[in-house]
Write a protein that holds these residues in place. Structure first.
Motif, short mmCIF file in Angstrom:
data_model
loop_
_atom_site.label_atom_id
_atom_site.label_comp_id
_atom_site.label_asym_id
_atom_site.label_seq_id
_atom_site.Cartn_x
_atom_site.Cartn_y
_atom_site.Cartn_z
N LYS A 81 0.83 -1.21 0.00
CA LYS A 81 0.00 0.00 0.00
C LYS A 81 0.86 1.26 0.00
O LYS A 81 0.59 2.23 -0.73
CB LYS A 81 -0.92 -0.01 1.22
CG LYS A 81 -2.04 1.01 1.15
CD LYS A 81 -3.02 0.82 2.30
CE LYS A 81 -4.15 1.83 2.20
NZ LYS A 81 -5.12 1.68 3.32
N ASN A 82 1.94 1.23 0.81
CA ASN A 82 2.87 2.37 0.80
C ASN A 82 3.57 2.48 -0.56
O ASN A 82 3.88 3.59 -1.02
CB ASN A 82 3.91 2.20 1.91
CG ASN A 82 3.31 2.38 3.29
OD1 ASN A 82 2.30 3.06 3.45
ND2 ASN A 82 3.93 1.78 4.29
N GLY A 83 3.84 1.33 -1.18
CA GLY A 83 4.45 1.35 -2.50
C GLY A 83 3.59 2.04 -3.53
O GLY A 83 4.09 2.76 -4.40
N VAL A 84 2.28 1.86 -3.44
CA VAL A 84 1.36 2.54 -4.35
C VAL A 84 1.42 4.05 -4.12
O VAL A 84 1.49 4.84 -5.08
CB VAL A 84 -0.08 2.03 -4.15
CG1 VAL A 84 -1.08 2.86 -4.95
CG2 VAL A 84 -0.18 0.57 -4.57
N ASP A 85 1.41 4.46 -2.86
CA ASP A 85 1.45 5.89 -2.55
C ASP A 85 2.76 6.53 -3.04
O ASP A 85 2.75 7.64 -3.59
CB ASP A 85 1.31 6.11 -1.04
CG ASP A 85 -0.06 5.67 -0.52
OD1 ASP A 85 -1.01 5.63 -1.34
OD2 ASP A 85 -0.18 5.36 0.67
N LEU A 86 3.88 5.82 -2.83
CA LEU A 86 5.16 6.36 -3.28
C LEU A 86 5.24 6.43 -4.80
O LEU A 86 5.78 7.39 -5.36
CB LEU A 86 6.30 5.50 -2.74
CG LEU A 86 6.54 5.58 -1.23
CD1 LEU A 86 7.62 4.58 -0.81
CD2 LEU A 86 6.94 6.99 -0.81
N ALA A 87 4.70 5.42 -5.48
CA ALA A 87 4.71 5.43 -6.94
C ALA A 87 3.87 6.58 -7.49
O ALA A 87 4.26 7.26 -8.45
CB ALA A 87 4.20 4.09 -7.47
N ILE A 88 2.72 6.82 -6.89
CA ILE A 88 1.87 7.93 -7.32
C ILE A 88 2.55 9.27 -7.03
O ILE A 88 2.48 10.21 -7.83
CB ILE A 88 0.50 7.85 -6.64
CG1 ILE A 88 -0.28 6.63 -7.15
CG2 ILE A 88 -0.31 9.12 -6.88
CD1 ILE A 88 -1.63 6.44 -6.49
N LEU A 89 3.24 9.36 -5.88
CA LEU A 89 3.93 10.59 -5.53
C LEU A 89 5.05 10.88 -6.54
O LEU A 89 5.24 12.04 -6.95
CB LEU A 89 4.52 10.48 -4.12
CG LEU A 89 5.28 11.70 -3.60
CD1 LEU A 89 4.36 12.92 -3.55
CD2 LEU A 89 5.86 11.42 -2.22
N GLN A 90 5.78 9.85 -6.95
CA GLN A 90 6.82 10.05 -7.95
C GLN A 90 6.23 10.51 -9.29
O GLN A 90 6.79 11.36 -9.98
CB GLN A 90 7.61 8.76 -8.15
CG GLN A 90 8.77 8.90 -9.13
CD GLN A 90 9.54 7.61 -9.31
OE1 GLN A 90 9.16 6.57 -8.76
NE2 GLN A 90 10.62 7.65 -10.07
N LEU A 91 5.10 9.94 -9.65
CA LEU A 91 4.43 10.35 -10.89
C LEU A 91 3.99 11.80 -10.80
O LEU A 91 4.12 12.56 -11.77
CB LEU A 91 3.23 9.44 -11.16
CG LEU A 91 2.43 9.72 -12.44
CD1 LEU A 91 3.31 9.56 -13.68
CD2 LEU A 91 1.22 8.80 -12.53
N LYS A 92 3.48 12.22 -9.64
CA LYS A 92 3.08 13.62 -9.46
C LYS A 92 4.27 14.56 -9.63
O LYS A 92 4.15 15.63 -10.24
CB LYS A 92 2.46 13.82 -8.07
CG LYS A 92 1.09 13.20 -7.88
CD LYS A 92 0.60 13.47 -6.46
CE LYS A 92 -0.75 12.84 -6.19
NZ LYS A 92 -1.20 13.07 -4.80
N MET A 93 5.41 14.15 -9.09
CA MET A 93 6.61 14.99 -9.21
C MET A 93 7.01 15.17 -10.67
O MET A 93 7.36 16.27 -11.10
CB MET A 93 7.76 14.37 -8.41
CG MET A 93 7.57 14.40 -6.91
SD MET A 93 8.90 13.54 -6.02
CE MET A 93 10.31 14.49 -6.56
#
Length: 455
Positions: free
Chosen positions: A226-238
């Motif tokens: 679940k944290n991996g999903v959040d981090l992947a989305i955060l990287q995409l936002k950046m």
């Protein structure tokens, strides 16, 4: 006292107004944050390209070089200038006379010429007719524009590759999370069945504890996923230059790309690299050096220019302009400049540019070999992932069948919970392997498209 009350009222009014503005600003920010941005790959790429500062800078650089090209082309047009000159002849010029004329002039050996005040106005024009260096310089400017455009395209391709990798990472993280959720659901179902059997005295306490441990062991993995999903989305936002508070909803899954999976022929023709941005930049740099070489060599060649001049002048002893007698004169002609010897500077410059050109051509050959290697590596990775997908798809079908058999055996008392847990773990692993193979294919395809220079 009244003044103090009036100042206090003004202060309270201003404070209320600021609070109202702050509340409105907070409401506006909350409204913007509450808007969910629905993203697919096409939308993500469009946002990334719109927010890419390198492309915007390249557009400005193209405009700058275009103006520079126009400046160079302006040298082909006539250049016209005007000048004016006033001279006060404090000591006038003299003309010496031969002895025969000196006797006629009363014995004077020289005589003054001209007047004290001299006024001259001149209009000059010049236009190149033959100038090889200037012509080649104009061609070089166009090559410079093409190079800037290619560098902007390279930046766009790099951005596309990064966005694709980040987007596929989000899809992989979400797919893995979904598999783990299904695994937890199966484990909880097994725990529920085992608990009921244990309470009825059918199952042992060991089976009940094993079922509980199985559920508890999956929770850390689920939290990590679940944290991996959040981090992947955060990287995409950046990468998309989106604020961290922006809600994002991914509208696609990895399974949506299953139909795009196909095998590729490794014996691709070499012309497939004709749009490779690194090779094209090297080609444009080579063309730029070739222009420079021609410009240097053209310094051996003559230049021919047309010229013209109109002069309007007068001279007088006083400043009575109305009595002046103005005289006009004009000329037109050709100016030919033929270089003969300049200390071998042109020859040495030519040798330098030729060596630089040879170095760049060698770099281009090495780069081409490297691009071919990257292309073959991407194709092999895609084909390997494709083959792995086929195997993993069969593994999933076999694991699902094995899990159903183990579940039936366990529920009927002929199987053990270890057998059921092992079959469920095999099913989870098979599903995760399939998602990973699909991601590997898409990632290799993104590298393949970047090498080919596909937008």
């Amino acid at each position: 006292m009244r003044l103090l009350k009036k100042m206090l009222k003004c202060f309270l009014f201003a404070l209320a107004l600021c609070s109202l503005n702050g509340l409105n600003a907070q409401n506006t920010q909350d409204d913007n944050s509450s808007k969910v941005l629905r993203l697919d790959l096409k939308t993500a790429l469009a946002i990334a390209h719109d927010n890419n500062p390198t492309i915007k800078i390249a557009d400005l650089e193209v405009q700058r070089v275009d103006y520079s090209k126009k400046e160079t082309m302006g040298s082909l047009l006539p250049s016209v200038s005007a000048s004016g000159q006033y001279t006060n002849n404090i000591m006038k010029s003299v003309m010496f006379m031969p002895a025969s004329m000196s006797a006629m002039m009363g014995g004077a050996s020289y005589m003054e010429i001209g007047y004290k005040n001299s006024f001259t106005g001149t209009v000059s024009a010049q236009m190149p007719i033959v100038n090889f260096s200037l012509w080649e310089s104009i061609k070089a400017k166009q090559t410079e524009i093409d190079l800037i455009l290619e560098q902007a395209r390279s930046s766009s391709l790099d951005m596309s590759k990064q966005v694709k990798d980040a987007y596929y990472s989000v899809l992989l993280a979400q797919a893995s999370l979904k598999v783990l959720e299904q695994s937890i659901t199966n484990a909880k179902e097994t725990l529920k069945t085992t608990k009921a059997s244990y309470e009825q005295g059918v199952s042992s306490e060991y089976d009940y504890l094993r079922a509980q441990v199985q559920v508890n062991n999956l929770n850390p993995t689920y939290i990590s996923a679940k944290n991996g999903v959040d981090l992947a989305i955060l990287q995409l936002k950046m990468l998309l230059s989106l604020p961290e508070t922006q809600e994002v909803e991914i509208t696609e899954t990895l399974q949506d790309y299953e139909n795009n999976v196909s095998l590729l022929d490794e014996s691709q023709p070499q012309t497939s690299l004709e749009n490779n941005t690194e090779l094209r930049q090297l080609d444009l740099n080579i063309a730029s050096l070739q222009h420079s070489l021609k410009m240097v060599k053209s310094q051996h060649l003559p230049t021919l220019s047309a010229m013209g001049q109109y002069t309007y002048q007068t001279q007088a002893e006083d400043f009575k302009f109305g009595d002046y007698n103005w005289v006009s004169s004009a000329l037109v002609g050709l100016s030919l400049n033929i270089p003969i010897f300049n200390g071998n500077t042109v020859i040495n410059k030519t040798k330098q540019v030729e060596l630089s050109l040879k170095e760049l051509q060698m770099q281009r050959e090495y780069a081409k070999d490297g691009m071919n290697l990257q292309l073959q590596s991407a194709i092999k990775s895609m084909n390997a992932a494709k083959e792995q997908l086929v195997v993993n798809r069969e593994s999933i079908a076999q694991a699902e069948k094995g899990y159903e058999i183990a579940k039936v055996r366990y529920n009927t008392g002929s199987g053990t919970i270890l057998e059921l847990n092992d079959s469920e773990l095999s099913l989870t692993q098979a599903r995760l392997n399939y998602q990973q193979a699909l991601y590997d294919y898409l990632s290799a395809k993104a590298s393949y498209e970047k090498v080919l220079g596909k937008e």
